[in-house]
Scaffold this active site. Sequence first.
Site, PDB file in Angstrom:
ATOM      1  CG  HIS A  17      -1.994  -0.959   1.264  1.00  0.00           C
ATOM      2  ND1 HIS A  17      -3.067  -0.890   0.409  1.00  0.00           N
ATOM      3  CD2 HIS A  17      -2.224  -2.047   2.063  1.00  0.00           C
ATOM      4  CE1 HIS A  17      -3.908  -1.874   0.658  1.00  0.00           C
ATOM      5  NE2 HIS A  17      -3.427  -2.595   1.659  1.00  0.00           N
ATOM      6  CE1 TYR A 285     -11.275  -2.704   6.519  1.00  0.00           C
ATOM      7  CE2 TYR A 285     -13.624  -2.254   6.699  1.00  0.00           C
ATOM      8  CZ  TYR A 285     -12.568  -3.153   6.713  1.00  0.00           C
ATOM      9  OH  TYR A 285     -12.816  -4.481   6.918  1.00  0.00           O
TER      10      TYR A 285
END
Length: 338
Positions: A17, A285
């Site tokens: 990520h 999230y």
Amino acid sequence: MQKSIKIIDTTLRDGSHAVSHSFTPEQVKAIAGGLDAAGVDLIEITHGDGLAGSSINYGFSEHPELELIRAASEVVKNAKLTVLLLPGIGTIEDLEMARDAGATAVRIATHCTEADIAIQHIRYAKEHGMFTVGFLMMVHMTSPEELAKQALVFEEAGADYINLADSAGHLLPNEVRARVKAVREAVKIPVGFHAHNNLGVAVANSLAAAEEGAQYLDATLRGLGAGAGNAQSEVLAAVLNRAGFETKADFNTLMDVAAEFVDPVMKRPQVIFNDAITIGYAGVYSSFLLHARNAAETYGVNAREILVELGKRRMVGGQEDMIIDVAHEIALQQGQTN
């Protein structure tokens, strides 16, 4: 107290990520080879969102996932090479291809209350000889008792251990202890823990999990990972050593691998920026962030207020369309009071 800990390094998955899924086969070989030499027990590699995560929804990988798995398999001689699979993003066919490319283990991840959607995936992996992990995400969103029930679903399906993920970096050490304890007492297989560092307690939470009996701990070199990153592998290894736990990982070698192979690929230092703190505080999230920013700009409100409200409403992945509604409501409320 369990004194032997296995370390799962997920630099090449969660850390993906932080580098916009840009790892090259050469970088993978260098990092995976170094981790294997350092004595890490499992090395995880996939797109950050798991097998088949490379997409318009989650960001495209610069190199094909299977090519990266094959590159890692060429240099990993001792550790298990594991992949992450989120049912709904990846499929059993994707897992089969990853296995053919050299993966020997899989961690199958679901939301903390949806273990039942992974039963067929766990059974497939076990039937094909893979070391298989049931992975519960966003574990702050449900009670320790409910987590124990979900863990039993994974155990009955055949999982080799249960991993609990503090995906939003929301938990504090006492909350980690309660969850690990409840699951450990409910199942006969080992328990693991995956920390994020949004509130700056990833290593402390990992240590709390170990002291409560967790036998597997996730970490990444330099803490490289989504949002605020993860427990830092080389720090965690040193802390566990000081605390009297046994691991096969040598933290001197981990430090050398981090300096030689991870520092050069980092786009920025793994700092806990304000957005990451808000996400950890709100317990949502990190994927909500961009949507919240866009909605904040549209409705002239603060993205932080949106994220905190989403946390209060316990919204989960897949409910991104509700973010606009929340922003609109906040704007109306502020219009009424201003």
